[in-house]
Design a protein around this motif. Structure first.
Motif, mmCIF file in Angstrom:
data_model
loop_
_atom_site.group_PDB
_atom_site.id
_atom_site.type_symbol
_atom_site.label_atom_id
_atom_site.label_comp_id
_atom_site.label_asym_id
_atom_site.label_seq_id
_atom_site.Cartn_x
_atom_site.Cartn_y
_atom_site.Cartn_z
ATOM 1 N N GLN B 22 -18.373 29.227 18.037
ATOM 2 C CA GLN B 22 -18.299 27.771 17.938
ATOM 3 C C GLN B 22 -19.514 27.122 18.592
ATOM 4 O O GLN B 22 -20.143 27.692 19.472
ATOM 5 N N TYR B 23 -19.852 25.904 18.153
ATOM 6 C CA TYR B 23 -20.880 25.118 18.830
ATOM 7 C C TYR B 23 -20.312 23.744 19.163
ATOM 8 O O TYR B 23 -19.383 23.263 18.503
ATOM 9 N N ASP B 74 -9.160 20.196 23.940
ATOM 10 C CA ASP B 74 -10.335 20.620 23.180
ATOM 11 C C ASP B 74 -9.893 20.931 21.755
ATOM 12 O O ASP B 74 -8.802 21.474 21.554
ATOM 13 N N ILE B 75 -10.754 20.592 20.777
ATOM 14 C CA ILE B 75 -10.408 20.898 19.392
ATOM 15 C C ILE B 75 -11.514 21.758 18.773
ATOM 16 O O ILE B 75 -12.693 21.589 19.072
ATOM 17 N N HIS B 76 -11.098 22.672 17.912
ATOM 18 C CA HIS B 76 -12.007 23.674 17.355
ATOM 19 C C HIS B 76 -11.804 23.774 15.846
ATOM 20 O O HIS B 76 -10.728 24.178 15.384
ATOM 21 N N CYS B 77 -12.823 23.394 15.089
ATOM 22 C CA CYS B 77 -12.743 23.454 13.634
ATOM 23 C C CYS B 77 -13.229 24.816 13.149
ATOM 24 O O CYS B 77 -14.191 25.366 13.688
ATOM 25 N N VAL B 78 -12.595 25.325 12.102
ATOM 26 C CA VAL B 78 -12.990 26.638 11.575
ATOM 27 C C VAL B 78 -14.400 26.601 10.988
ATOM 28 O O VAL B 78 -15.032 27.650 10.829
ATOM 29 N N THR B 79 -14.928 25.412 10.690
ATOM 30 C CA THR B 79 -16.316 25.303 10.222
ATOM 31 C C THR B 79 -17.307 25.379 11.385
ATOM 32 O O THR B 79 -18.498 25.156 11.192
ATOM 33 N N LYS B 80 -16.790 25.683 12.573
ATOM 34 C CA LYS B 80 -17.546 26.116 13.758
ATOM 35 C C LYS B 80 -17.909 25.005 14.749
ATOM 36 O O LYS B 80 -18.513 25.285 15.769
#
Lengths: 114, 198
Positions: B22-23, B74-80
């Motif tokens: 992730q970034y 915190d949120i984390h999208c699969v598109t990174k």
């Protein structure tokens, strides 16, 4: 079909960029799978029966995959997900795909009976 | 109002707060698989179908009358992309499921517009999931899922269904919109469960 609780709007809101592009956006992803350019094919929507070139679908590309929707009823026609080493393709939203084959006399764009 | 804070403890450096691959982004990218539904709250309804024939519903005013929690996650999208320390107001699924006896262990979340996503019922409970209607102190914008979206921040963000309409409890797992076309059935960002087989 639009339900009473909403108005479907894929068009840009005031000042916002459009949320979809046309079906030509699919060309790159589908060229990895098919030997023919599928964006020139005619697809029949399994929802409303509308027949239209794949290139004229509305493609939502700001998503985890590409989602092509029917211009007529907004139903999902096609989904493409590109992983690092695999592609997943879901065509269940298209009842039929007509692909013109070069050198074989072509095909009617109007479907059966035309 | 209960205040719950998560996401800024015990992970050391900033990079250590990011799941693998992730970034960080300072923005809040808008991702959508379809047109943005413009939903009139007067016609809005949230349902829970128990799987045994029972269906509970809440109108907008009934939902807003329930106890609200403010959470920082915190949120984390699969598109990174990942975004840290986001603040939301919403109603915990623990509250909505309090008097419900699920017929099974699986949930299929439904959205206005037809989107679906699946997850275990266990992941909707234990203070880990909310029906969120405010982001950063303001009413949730339609582009981000307003008037209300599911918030399940411990899973990739496609599970946090925008324009949430209800939860169907099931005896058998049923893949949702992305889970049925290559994306991981569970989607834990810390185990980088992006695609089938990850």
């Amino acid at each position: 079909m639009t339900e009473s609780w909403l108005t479907q709007s894929g068009a840009p809101q005031s000042g916002a960029p459009p949320s979809w592009v046309d079906g030509n956006e699919l060309a790159g992803a589908l060229a990895e799978v098919f030997a023919v350019d599928v964006t020139t094919a005619q697809g029949v929507c399994a929802g409303c029966g509308r027949m239209a070139p794949v290139a004229e679908t509305r493609v939502f590309d700001r998503a985890p995959g590409l989602v092509a929707r029917c211009v007529g009823c907004s139903a999902v026609l096609l989904r493409v997900v590109r992983g690092p080493d695999r592609i997943w393709l879901d065509l269940r939203g298209m009842a039929c795909v007509q692909i013109a084959m070069p050198g074989t006399g072509g095909a009617s764009p109007d479907g059966p009976g035309a | 109002m209960t205040v719950v804070t998560r996401g800024f403890k015990g992970r050391g450096t900033r990079d250590a707060q990011l799941p693998p691959g992730q970034y960080l982004t300072p923005d809040f990218p808008v991702l959508s698989a379809g047109p943005t539904p413009r939903i009139d709250p007067t016609g809005w309804e949230f349902f829970i179908a128990t799987g045994s024939g029972e269906r509970r519903t809440w109108s907008w005013s009934q939902l807003r009358a329930l106890p609200t929690e403010t959470v920082m996650v915190d949120i984390h999208c699969v598109t990174k992309w990942s975004k840290l320390g986001t603040t939301w107001d919403g109603v915990s699924l623990d509250t909505l499921l309090a008097d419900v006896e699920p017929a099974g262990d699986f949930a299929l979340v439904h959205s206005y517009g037809g989107y679906t996503t699946n997850l275990p019922v266990a992941d909707l409970t234990g203070g880990r999931a909310w029906v969120a209607f405010r982001y950063a102190g303001a009413e949730l914008d339609p582009e981000h899922g307003g008037p209300a979206r599911l918030l399940v921040p411990h899973l990739y963000f496609w599970k946090s269904a925008k324009w949430v309409r209800g939860v169907e409890l099931l005896r058998q797992d049923q893949p949702g919109f992305w889970e049925s076309v290559g994306y991981h059935n569970y989607g834990d960002p810390w185990r980088e469960q992006r695609y089938w087989g990850d």
